[in-house]
Enzyme design. Structure first.
Site, PDB file in Angstrom:
ATOM      1  N   GLY A  78       8.408   1.061   8.330  1.00 24.60           N
ATOM      2  CA  GLY A  78       6.969   1.060   8.090  1.00 24.60           C
ATOM      3  C   GLY A  78       6.566   0.007   7.087  1.00 24.60           C
ATOM      4  O   GLY A  78       7.350  -0.867   6.740  1.00 24.60           O
ATOM      5  N   ASN A  79       5.323   0.090   6.650  1.00 25.76           N
ATOM      6  CA  ASN A  79       4.822  -0.852   5.638  1.00 25.76           C
ATOM      7  C   ASN A  79       3.859  -0.111   4.726  1.00 25.76           C
ATOM      8  O   ASN A  79       3.518   1.049   4.971  1.00 25.76           O
ATOM      9  CB  ASN A  79       4.159  -2.061   6.306  1.00 25.76           C
TER      10      ASN A  79
END
Ligand code: CTP
Ligand code: CA
Length: 260
Positions: free
Chosen positions: A33-34
């Site tokens: 993810g980020n």
């Protein structure tokens, strides 16, 4: 109808806004993810609804606290509507954006879409002793997550579709406005704006909002600066302020570009 006396108003306009950051599954419990919170996209969606637009927010993993202002923005007199479509992964987002955009006047891609996803996500939770290729016994001992070379098992990645480029190449609705975002840093090849200009030309979106990151601006809930570029990489406008102020700047640019 879409025609309105007040040029910055968006009554009757349909906007699709993507926001948040995609999660690309490694297995049922893990993902790549980020750190995108979704705040800038929610600010755009909220401000658009407050201007009378009917907004669909394609939301990738946005927390309820961040989403809350969207509901409030539709309560004011003259406000439009807002609907949330959850799209946790890049592939979910591509499908949701393409389907919702088929009746939209403008599409704003504010989401941080992962460029790559694990090519073969585990259908069950990966155990640390399982080999990456599933072949042969572990060579590093039963306690280690080992790959063929005896190190940790590598995660093979495959490219995600570029949703923004796909909208530009094949617009779901003729004449619709396509807007992108880019967070850039300077490096040995050029400064943030030069990278933004190259990206504007590469992506071909009608507007690309570029913000420089890595100097304390752009991520998290802090004031940020944006430069908005056209498909030739030329500056259309710039602004600095809260995410709400950046949203208003962008919506002014969008509103004046929609057909009367
Ligand atoms: N974007 C998209 N689909 C992707 C990746 C990005 O639609 N798979 C959109 C983002 O929502 C954003 C714009 O493209 O509006 C720019 O994203 P960015 O990650 O800056 O561009 P990339 O082309 O992925 O370039 P980079 O190599 O800098 O990541
Ligand atoms: Ca990217």
């Amino acid at each position: 109808g879409p025609g309105t006396a007040c040029p910055e108003q968006l009554s009757g306009r349909r906007l699709v806004v993507s926001a948040g950051g995609t999660h690309e599954p490694i297995d049922p419990v893990r993902f790549i993810g980020n750190r995108s919170s979704g705040r800038q996209g929610v600010a755009i969606a909220s401000a658009a609804a407050a201007r009378g637009a009917d907004v669909v927010l394609i939301a990738a993993n946005i927390s309820p606290e961040v989403l809350a202002p969207l509901g409030e923005s539709t309560a004011a007199p003259g406000a439009g509507t807002a609907r949330i479509v959850e799209a946790p992964t890049a592939l979910d987002m591509e499908a949701a954006v393409r389907s919702e955009a088929s009746s939209a006047d403008a599409v704003v891609m504010a989401a941080a879409v992962a460029d790559f996803r694990p090519s073969h996500p585990g259908i069950s939770k990966i155990k640390k002793h399982r080999l990456a290729d599933g072949a042969g016994p572990a060579t590093g001992g039963a306690d280690e997550a080992v790959g063929p070379a005896g190190g940790p098992a590598p995660i093979e990645l495959v490219a995600n579709p570029d949703i923004l480029a796909g909208l530009v190449a094949d617009p779901p609705q003729p004449g619709q406005l396509i807007v992108g975002f880019a967070a850039e840093t300077g490096d040995e090849e050029g400064d943030a704006l030069a990278h933004g200009a190259a990206k504007a030309r590469r992506k071909g979106a009608h507007l690309l909002a570029v913000n420089a990151v890595g100097d304390g601006r752009g991520f998290g809930d802090v004031p940020n600066a944006v430069v908005v570029l056209d498909p030739q990489g030329a500056e259309v406008a710039r602004g600095e302020g809260t995410k709400a102020e950046v949203a208003e700047l962008l919506l002014d640019l969008i509103a004046e570009r929609l057909p009367r």
